[in-house]
Design a protein around this motif. Sequence first.
Motif, PDB file in Angstrom:
ATOM      1  N   TRP A 119       1.162  -1.466  -0.244  1.00 32.46           N
ATOM      2  CA  TRP A 119       0.184   0.098  -0.541  1.00 32.46           C
ATOM      3  C   TRP A 119       0.890   1.574  -0.089  1.00 32.46           C
ATOM      4  CZ3 TRP A 119      -5.676   0.053  -0.615  1.00 32.46           C
ATOM      5  CH2 TRP A 119      -5.670  -1.601  -0.335  1.00 32.46           C
ATOM      6  N   TYR A 146       0.841   4.698   1.818  1.00 34.84           N
ATOM      7  CA  TYR A 146      -0.235   5.254   2.734  1.00 34.84           C
ATOM      8  C   TYR A 146      -0.047   6.477   2.826  1.00 34.84           C
ATOM      9  CZ  TYR A 146      -0.225   0.862   5.287  1.00 34.84           C
ATOM     10  OH  TYR A 146      -0.365  -0.607   4.829  1.00 34.84           O
ATOM     11  N   ASP A 167      -1.045   7.470   8.827  1.00 35.33           N
ATOM     12  CA  ASP A 167      -0.907   5.848   9.713  1.00 35.33           C
ATOM     13  C   ASP A 167      -1.447   5.156   8.509  1.00 35.33           C
ATOM     14  OD1 ASP A 167      -1.285   7.899  11.612  1.00 35.33           O
ATOM     15  OD2 ASP A 167      -3.034   7.898  11.979  1.00 35.33           O
ATOM     16  N   SER A 168      -2.660   4.006   8.496  1.00 38.48           N
ATOM     17  CA  SER A 168      -2.453   3.286   8.021  1.00 38.48           C
ATOM     18  C   SER A 168      -4.107   3.017   6.690  1.00 38.48           C
ATOM     19  CB  SER A 168      -3.649   2.210   9.317  1.00 38.48           C
ATOM     20  OG  SER A 168      -4.273   2.311   9.610  1.00 38.48           O
ATOM     21  N   GLY A 194      -4.304   3.487   2.905  1.00 33.93           N
ATOM     22  CA  GLY A 194      -3.624   3.951   1.867  1.00 33.93           C
ATOM     23  C   GLY A 194      -4.608   3.485   0.749  1.00 33.93           C
TER      24      GLY A 194
END
Length: 746
Positions: free
Chosen positions: A516, A518, A521-522, A524
């Motif tokens: 991914w 991004y 943070d998480s 993406g």
Amino acid sequence: MGSMTVGESAISENSSPKLKPGIRMSVDFVPAARKHVSFLRTVHHSASLHQTGFLSRAIRRYHRLWMPLYAQISDSSPLVLPPVDVQYIWFCHTLNPAAFRRYCMSRFSKVIEKPAIFDDENEEYAMKRCREIWKQRYPNEPIDPRDCPEDPAGDTDIHGVDLLAVAIKQLRFYKLVSDPFWGESSFLVSAKHRYRGFIYLLQKFRDGHSLLVPTIDILLIWITHQSFPASYHRDVGDMEMFGDWECMKEEDVKATCRLWEATFDHPYERAGVTFNRTRSPVYWEASAVDVNRGFKSLEPRLVTEACIFMKGNVEEGCVKKTFLRLKTIRRHKEFRIDRHVSSILRCSSEMAFWQKECQLWCELGTRGIAVELRRKGRGLFRSELAEDIVFSWKEVMRAPSLTVGRVITVVEKQGKAKLRVVVSMTPPVQAPYLLKCVPDRVTDDAGAMISDVILRMNKYRPQEGRWLSRTVLDHSGKECFVIRIRMAQGFWRRGGENPKPVKWEERIIQVCDGPWSYVADSIGIAPERIVGTATPKVDVRDEVLHGNGVIWSLSTGYELTIQWARGLDFSLENNTSGEHVRLLKGRKLQYQVAEPHLDEDDIEEGFVTLVRYSSDDPVGRATALLNWRFFTVEFLPEEDAATVLLVCTAIVRTVSDVKGEDVGNLLVRRRLKQAKAGSRDWGSVILGHDRFSQLEDEISSNVHLQPWHWNPKEVISLPEMSYSFQTGFGQSSNADGGDRLYQGGI
């Protein structure tokens, strides 16, 4: 308070054993042995050479045609090689040096030497030259053995040697040297030195120890040496192999180990060639190519076999409070083996012999083995670290014999002891890839995760389309692919529109290459490069399969058919080539478990073995193992990662539809916490299974030290669902389409 000191070993591991004066070796063993292993592999994969009638004809061609021909031309044209069937019989005949010498002298008045050809270019020239000479000399005898008529079985006994029996027996030898590290130069250099030491023992103790048992590496160099008869006779005379490598007596093995250790002061066994050896728990085979090198985030998985040996003597008093702890430097912090020093030590008056403490298969990312010397503390389970001794794989690989030793002096109030530790390893080789697919956020048509973060980046323009997404992690937990399954079209607005399910034929599957990207943070965006797609073929679902199956068309050239009229059944066909491929339910061929569990039927249901057939492998060869229950795959480097992932995802998608339930956590739409990297990375350490090992209980009780497919539920099962992030929509949000959209999709 006691003390402990560590020093370099006095064991001469980096030098070859000293030879008896007058011994010489005139064969370049390393390239010769490597070529010999390659030749045995060719023979092993030749179905014809496993037939008695074919071998009998090969013996006739060798005895009546080839040997008279080569005896005549060997002096003027030494670079000539016969067909493989004749080469194999020639090799088998040389395994009895005295008989072969008598045969040559009686027929040709000289010993016929095999040409030393170790590279493919010269081999191709030599076989081409043979075809030209053969055609001139024997115009009515086909050089290709497949063109020879089936003649009555002739005499296979040549001057007292039953060549048919020898040929049949040697067909089984290849399995002993089939692991891929046997072709590595560093391993063969070590084998060459050990062979010289073994010949030294044979000549020095010929009378009292006539049944010395060679390890497999020594045996490989020995038969390679014998396959050059003239050189072998010049070097060691007509020394024959004693005993039978298939029927070794335990007392002979023990006597050989003791004699070797007393003479050279280091273990006779070593990694890769231990006695009482069972099938390797790691399924690795020598692969000519790795078709996955083009995937930018998929890194090869390198594995080595390692053995730890120990021995020691008590010098004063007794040692009671000290124990050793074996562990890897990285990747599997939970792995540890404790051994009390007193169980290893012998009295000062006794001769200590090497003990194999453990045998394990480790990924190169574990970095090496650490040996901790610890002293029991005051608490029941407490201990104090006294010394940390590290054997890094880099250090061991730099040693010419792939073996490194240390001498450890242990001092306590009650006594003093000296302990030796030796670690040996095989050259690291590429093992199968291990990939698992874990749930992640829903994405839109552009590949961006459904999130407030993306909305703000796009100035609150609605995200169109909904795709279930999965992150593919490799053996080390690194992201390497993203899988997306199209589920809906349109977009979501508060109090307004909702995404609508797409038609069955539009629910395509994509495999995107890379991790991914991004943005926060998480949150993406999926990789742009799509390396594979799977599309359901709606036009044949009812007409051909009568509503009891589905066909997926893969962009990699295959068609996957899944039927459920009489239980689940899978088939895979390649429309671009004539290769034969099958999908077998359960763990088959090389992945079959020797000792099944009580709940074997439940375990087998989730497995599918991909088997490829060819002229070299008419019985089939497993190139991949899939588990659709846990969305996990293992495959050889020669198998395409995109194809394997597409097949597994299509099965998960279809089985969920057929069963009407969430299979493989397909409907989970959030990222889940994974086990902390480095705590017990799956496949990073596998403990050897040895019925004589003191670690048998450790092996059987810890599923994380076994191959993953033995206990997939414990090793691969997902953790309890929970967030690993705080940003964005939760599971109950309707922004990604809501539960009803995805539950209705199955």
